[in-house]
Design an enzyme around this catalytic site. Structure first.
Site, PDB file in Angstrom:
ATOM      1  N   GLY A  79     -64.514  46.934 -41.791  1.00 47.76           N
ATOM      2  CA  GLY A  79     -63.464  46.230 -39.969  1.00 47.76           C
ATOM      3  C   GLY A  79     -63.318  47.678 -39.033  1.00 47.76           C
ATOM      4  N   ASN A  97     -65.838  47.552 -36.821  1.00 46.62           N
ATOM      5  CA  ASN A  97     -66.251  47.114 -35.664  1.00 46.62           C
ATOM      6  C   ASN A  97     -66.073  45.853 -35.517  1.00 46.62           C
ATOM      7  OD1 ASN A  97     -68.179  47.964 -34.533  1.00 46.62           O
ATOM      8  ND2 ASN A  97     -69.639  48.021 -36.024  1.00 46.62           N
ATOM      9  N   LEU A 119     -72.619  41.889 -45.098  1.00 49.81           N
ATOM     10  CA  LEU A 119     -73.719  41.955 -46.354  1.00 49.81           C
ATOM     11  C   LEU A 119     -74.917  40.740 -46.222  1.00 49.81           C
ATOM     12  CD1 LEU A 119     -72.251  45.143 -47.892  1.00 49.81           C
ATOM     13  CD2 LEU A 119     -73.911  45.144 -45.793  1.00 49.81           C
ATOM     14  N   ASN A 128     -76.000  39.894 -34.627  1.00 47.69           N
ATOM     15  CA  ASN A 128     -76.120  41.090 -35.715  1.00 47.69           C
ATOM     16  C   ASN A 128     -75.768  42.659 -34.569  1.00 47.69           C
ATOM     17  OD1 ASN A 128     -75.238  42.407 -37.934  1.00 47.69           O
ATOM     18  ND2 ASN A 128     -77.090  42.499 -37.982  1.00 47.69           N
ATOM     19  N   HIS A 150     -76.991  46.779 -35.497  1.00 43.68           N
ATOM     20  CA  HIS A 150     -78.182  47.256 -36.686  1.00 43.68           C
ATOM     21  C   HIS A 150     -78.036  48.615 -36.775  1.00 43.68           C
ATOM     22  CE1 HIS A 150     -80.674  47.714 -40.244  1.00 43.68           C
ATOM     23  NE2 HIS A 150     -81.564  48.301 -39.827  1.00 43.68           N
ATOM     24  N   ASP A 162     -81.925  41.097 -40.661  1.00 41.91           N
ATOM     25  CA  ASP A 162     -83.034  42.130 -38.726  1.00 41.91           C
ATOM     26  C   ASP A 162     -83.851  41.875 -38.171  1.00 41.91           C
ATOM     27  OD1 ASP A 162     -80.882  43.861 -39.934  1.00 41.91           O
ATOM     28  OD2 ASP A 162     -82.551  44.766 -41.497  1.00 41.91           O
ATOM     29  N   GLU A 179     -71.657  51.972 -31.443  1.00 46.43           N
ATOM     30  CA  GLU A 179     -71.021  50.861 -31.721  1.00 46.43           C
ATOM     31  C   GLU A 179     -70.289  49.695 -31.141  1.00 46.43           C
ATOM     32  OE1 GLU A 179     -73.074  50.843 -36.041  1.00 46.43           O
ATOM     33  OE2 GLU A 179     -71.276  51.228 -36.183  1.00 46.43           O
TER      34      GLU A 179
END
Length: 212
Positions: free
Chosen positions: A29, A31, A102, A119, A121, A162, A191
């Site tokens: 966690g 992010n 995931l 999202n 990536h 993605d 990120e």
């Protein structure tokens, strides 16, 4: 550690907050923590719920730390049941952020939050994306292919891995002596810097104009 409330979760009574984010995460966690901290003093946006599929994931500790309700989900209900759409709606969730989650989102959940799911990536999509391409697997592939740069892609979520429309890509160099661990740290800095700001920009950009 409080992972799941029998009544699912409670609504936080915060005046003047129009936008309520649910963060979906499967791991530590990091992010999620940066996103929570970014919005902690916002009078328009709040992180209202943490959703996780792993009972011992570190993100639950972050939810406890910031006193945010957390929902532990199970695969069958997520894929074949109501996809937790009712629970999200009952919690007043208006926007979903994937932060290291995931599982692939079921199509009905995506339709329920059309253009309101994002999202991040850890590579420059469309390269190094798709099923099984997450975390160190991405960085290993980038280094093995002798790429000169990598980076992050923030994108909307659709029904393919993605694949959704790109919102932002930011690059960083891949150095000659890089290992997957070294590259991962460089990517993580990007990120943490960009994801919370992009989330805020998207939400507020789509906010209806005030009638006052």
């Amino acid at each position: 550690m409080k992972q799941f409330c029998k009544n699912y979760f409670y609504l936080r009574q915060v005046k003047n907050l129009k936008h309520r984010i649910a963060i979906f995460a499967s791991g530590t966690g990091t992010n999620a923590k940066k996103i929570i901290e970014h919005f902690i003093s916002s009078d328009k946006i709040t992180v209202a719920l943490i959703v996780c599929n792993k009972p011992h994931a570190g993100v639950f500790n972050i939810a406890d730390q910031y006193q945010i309700p957390a929902l532990l989900i199970e695969k069958k209900k997520f894929v074949e049941g109501n996809h937790y759409t009712d629970e999200l709606k009952n919690a007043g969730i208006t926007f979903i952020v994937l932060a290291g989650f995931l599982w692939k989102l079921p199509a009905p959940l995506i339709r329920a939050y059309q253009n309101k799911i994002v999202n991040i990536h850890p590579a420059l999509l469309p390269r190094y994306g798709g099923k099984g391409m997450y975390g160190h697997y991405v960085h290993e592939a980038v280094i093995q292919s002798a790429e000169k740069e990598s980076g992050i892609t923030i994108h909307y979520v659709d029904e393919l891995y993605d694949h959704g429309q790109h919102i932002l890509q930011v690059t960083c160099p891949v150095l000659p002596d890089d290992t997957p661990e070294k590259l991962a740290k460089r990517i993580q800095l990007l990120e943490h810097e960009y994801y919370p700001k992009v989330i805020e920009e998207i939400i507020l950009r789509n906010e209806p104009a005030s009638s006052e």
